[in-house]
Design a protein around this motif. Structure first.
Motif, mmCIF file in Angstrom:
data_model
loop_
_atom_site.group_PDB
_atom_site.id
_atom_site.type_symbol
_atom_site.label_atom_id
_atom_site.label_comp_id
_atom_site.label_asym_id
_atom_site.label_seq_id
_atom_site.Cartn_x
_atom_site.Cartn_y
_atom_site.Cartn_z
ATOM 1 N N PRO A 215 -14.267 -34.275 -19.950
ATOM 2 C CA PRO A 215 -14.443 -32.820 -20.101
ATOM 3 C C PRO A 215 -13.149 -32.038 -19.958
ATOM 4 C CG PRO A 215 -16.209 -33.723 -18.763
ATOM 5 C CD PRO A 215 -15.208 -34.833 -18.960
ATOM 6 N N ALA A 216 -12.133 -32.641 -19.336
ATOM 7 C CA ALA A 216 -10.839 -31.958 -19.188
ATOM 8 C C ALA A 216 -10.234 -31.615 -20.543
ATOM 9 C CB ALA A 216 -9.875 -32.834 -18.388
ATOM 10 N N LEU A 217 -10.542 -32.399 -21.558
ATOM 11 C CA LEU A 217 -10.045 -32.110 -22.905
ATOM 12 C C LEU A 217 -10.605 -30.785 -23.416
ATOM 13 C CD1 LEU A 217 -10.398 -35.678 -24.464
ATOM 14 C CD2 LEU A 217 -8.270 -34.548 -23.804
ATOM 15 N N LEU A 218 -11.894 -30.555 -23.188
ATOM 16 C CA LEU A 218 -12.515 -29.292 -23.608
ATOM 17 C C LEU A 218 -12.007 -28.127 -22.768
ATOM 18 C CD1 LEU A 218 -16.214 -30.461 -24.151
ATOM 19 C CD2 LEU A 218 -14.452 -30.054 -25.880
ATOM 20 N N VAL A 219 -11.834 -28.364 -21.470
ATOM 21 C CA VAL A 219 -11.301 -27.323 -20.597
ATOM 22 C C VAL A 219 -9.894 -26.939 -21.039
ATOM 23 C CG1 VAL A 219 -10.648 -26.722 -18.229
ATOM 24 C CG2 VAL A 219 -12.702 -28.092 -18.641
ATOM 25 N N ALA A 220 -9.105 -27.942 -21.455
ATOM 26 C CA ALA A 220 -7.738 -27.685 -21.921
ATOM 27 C C ALA A 220 -7.733 -26.779 -23.148
ATOM 28 C CB ALA A 220 -7.034 -29.007 -22.234
ATOM 29 N N VAL A 221 -8.695 -26.994 -24.052
ATOM 30 C CA VAL A 221 -8.799 -26.145 -25.236
ATOM 31 C C VAL A 221 -9.094 -24.707 -24.825
ATOM 32 C CG1 VAL A 221 -10.109 -25.696 -27.346
ATOM 33 C CG2 VAL A 221 -9.526 -28.049 -26.722
ATOM 34 N N GLY A 222 -10.045 -24.538 -23.895
ATOM 35 C CA GLY A 222 -10.378 -23.198 -23.423
ATOM 36 C C GLY A 222 -9.206 -22.525 -22.722
ATOM 37 N N TYR A 223 -8.503 -23.281 -21.890
ATOM 38 C CA TYR A 223 -7.327 -22.757 -21.184
ATOM 39 C C TYR A 223 -6.261 -22.320 -22.178
ATOM 40 C CZ TYR A 223 -3.497 -22.585 -17.758
ATOM 41 O OH TYR A 223 -2.443 -22.199 -16.975
ATOM 42 N N TYR A 224 -6.069 -23.129 -23.200
ATOM 43 C CA TYR A 224 -5.046 -22.822 -24.206
ATOM 44 C C TYR A 224 -5.335 -21.478 -24.877
ATOM 45 C CZ TYR A 224 -2.390 -22.996 -28.543
ATOM 46 O OH TYR A 224 -1.560 -22.690 -29.590
ATOM 47 N N PHE A 225 -6.567 -21.282 -25.330
ATOM 48 C CA PHE A 225 -6.896 -20.045 -26.049
ATOM 49 C C PHE A 225 -6.925 -18.824 -25.128
ATOM 50 C CE2 PHE A 225 -8.736 -23.020 -29.260
ATOM 51 C CZ PHE A 225 -7.980 -22.571 -30.339
ATOM 52 N N LEU A 226 -7.294 -19.029 -23.865
ATOM 53 C CA LEU A 226 -7.367 -17.911 -22.931
ATOM 54 C C LEU A 226 -6.018 -17.526 -22.323
ATOM 55 C CD1 LEU A 226 -10.624 -18.813 -20.934
ATOM 56 C CD2 LEU A 226 -10.320 -16.933 -22.557
ATOM 57 N N ILE A 227 -5.166 -18.525 -22.088
ATOM 58 C CA ILE A 227 -3.924 -18.269 -21.349
ATOM 59 C C ILE A 227 -2.670 -18.401 -22.210
ATOM 60 C CG2 ILE A 227 -2.546 -18.930 -19.333
ATOM 61 C CD1 ILE A 227 -5.332 -17.839 -18.650
ATOM 62 N N LEU A 228 -2.578 -19.442 -23.017
ATOM 63 C CA LEU A 228 -1.320 -19.769 -23.686
ATOM 64 C C LEU A 228 -1.179 -19.205 -25.092
ATOM 65 C CD1 LEU A 228 -0.889 -23.518 -22.616
ATOM 66 C CD2 LEU A 228 0.023 -21.463 -21.531
ATOM 67 N N SER A 229 -2.282 -18.997 -25.778
ATOM 68 C CA SER A 229 -2.172 -18.558 -27.181
ATOM 69 C C SER A 229 -1.911 -17.048 -27.285
ATOM 70 C CB SER A 229 -3.444 -18.926 -27.937
ATOM 71 O OG SER A 229 -4.555 -18.253 -27.405
#
Length: 229
Positions: A215-229
């Motif tokens: 599930p960390a892979l999905l969390v990473a996607v969410g983190y990316y769009f919320l914080i890094l993008s």
């Protein structure tokens, strides 16, 4: 609807793993254990290389939340049950084997990583199997080595690879717009941590539940769009 790349990769795993099964029992136990640990060390290096390319906070946060979710869901137990079910169907007189370990280890190793995603998108969009051919050669060699020590379960990882990469190929047009180069780098970093964990399991039998980290892979996607993008 093409799944050419996934089919090529699955066949490579079957061929390599099949040869490995034929070699199983024909090499000394001492050599087999040493070879497995050597493979584990190489896998650790691959994992470290991938992990260092990502954002460290994304990795830490995603791993913490993803592990909690994975343990709660019990993904690793589910994967093991699938492996044990297949083992019971194939083994004689309930004979114990490393079938489940081989299936889970190989499935996770072959499905986690940037090459699986990028190669499948290229295959689905442009019918370009260049990356997939490279991945197939690598997977074939690794499946040979794994199957020579972990046995027949490694071959069944070809099913996981075919379903996973085939799905990416089918939806390649949509995924190309979602999986930017930057996002793939971050997902690869998370995958690198998991690949490192697989290597550690092979080297020291640490019994890290890699499946519960998925599930960390999905969390990473969410983190990316919320914080890094």
């Amino acid at each position: 609807m093409r799944v050419t790349g996934a089919l090529i990769n699955a066949i490579a795993i079957l061929l390599g793993g099949g040869l490995g099964v034929l070699l199983m029992g024909r090499i000394s136990e001492k050599f087999a254990k040493s070879a497995l640990k050597a493979i584990g060390l190489c896998i650790c290096i691959i994992g470290i290389k991938g992990a260092l390319e990502g954002d460290i906070m994304l990795v830490v946060v995603s791993m913490a939340i993803g592990t909690f979710l994975g343990e709660w869901i019990g993904i690793e137990d589910g994967l093991n049950r699938v492996g044990e079910w297949a083992q019971n169907k194939l083994s004689k007189d309930g004979q114990k084997s490393s079938f489940s370990e081989g299936f889970v280890t190989a499935s996770l190793l072959f499905c986690i990583g940037a090459m699986a995603v990028i190669g499948s998108i290229d295959s689905g969009l442009r019918d370009d199997q260049t990356i997939i051919f490279t991945k197939s050669v690598l997977d074939g060699v690794i499946s040979l080595l794994l199957a020579s020590t972990l046995g027949f379960g490694v071959l069944f990882s070809a099913i996981s690879v075919f379903l996973y990469q085939g799905s990416i190929e089918i939806f390649a047009g949509f995924l190309q717009n979602v999986f930017t180069d930057s996002l793939i780098t971050q997902i690869s970093a998370m995958g690198g941590v998991m690949i490192f964990g697989i290597g550690v399991n092979l080297v020291v039998d640490a019994k890290i539940k890699i499946g519960n980290l998925l599930p960390a892979l999905l969390v990473a996607v969410g983190y990316y769009f919320l914080i890094l993008s």
